[in-house]
Design a protein around this motif. Sequence first.
Motif, short mmCIF file in Angstrom:
data_model
loop_
_atom_site.label_atom_id
_atom_site.label_comp_id
_atom_site.label_asym_id
_atom_site.label_seq_id
_atom_site.Cartn_x
_atom_site.Cartn_y
_atom_site.Cartn_z
N HIS A 1 0.91 -1.27 -0.18
CA HIS A 1 -0.13 0.05 -0.13
C HIS A 1 1.00 1.24 0.06
O HIS A 1 0.62 2.22 -0.81
N VAL B 1 -6.81 1.10 0.82
CA VAL B 1 -6.26 -0.04 1.38
C VAL B 1 -6.82 -1.33 1.20
O VAL B 1 -6.15 -2.46 0.88
N SER C 1 -5.20 -2.68 -1.66
CA SER C 1 -3.87 -3.41 -1.47
C SER C 1 -3.90 -4.56 -0.68
O SER C 1 -3.07 -5.47 -0.92
#
Length: 243
Positions: A126, A138, A141
């Motif tokens: 991230h 996030v 990610s």
Amino acid sequence: MHPYMAPRTPLLHPGRFFAERRRHFGRIILVFALVVFAGLAAVYGVGYLLVTHIDGTVMVDNPERPPEMFCDSEMDSMPFNESDCDAPQQVERDIDSIIWDAIGELAGPMLGGMLILVIGLTAVIHAGSWLAEGTNGVAASFAVTVWGLAPMLFVIPVSMVAMSVVLEPVTLSAAQTPSSAFAGLEQQLRANEWIGTVSTAVSSLWSAAIWRYGLEHEREVSGAAATAIAGAVAILVVIGGML
């Protein structure tokens, strides 16, 4: 497979998978759970390899005998019967039970370690994609990280099979201690370290390909940035596996 059907996983066609499929968090959580418990399965797999390749008994301290400092003492009040000191200092114990005791102690730390691995790699991926002006937060990610770790679900079993083929049986005598018992097997493991090295390299390259396309499509970073980030993370994983 129909030529226009999106692949169900990114393991073989990561570019098509991330380009054509919507993020499915139910599936991602399932893969996350499988990845975390794969480490636990690997620990028990090693335990199975050990018990199938080591046979015999070893000498261990007798848990029924009080510590020697108490037996040598002349104190009037003892938390045990004096006759307990007549018990032998060491007793024979089957090596299998010792191995499984040790595996049980490793299981918890391995489970925690796998959770830390996923969280740590998610943070690195991230952060790297954020520096490359990535989007989607996030969650994207995390999805990319988890899918990138999926190859270990296949590499770990193959590595275990390879180890079971190359390891030779070890027979123990009752006069041996647990430490000396594992010495012969440790030499075998060192001689076959190439299996772990090859497994880590294959898994990391496979993961890097998934991370690269995942970052490009899920985090929407450029192809060059995605390649650099995925390559750097894969190198970190390889280095960590060699420590």
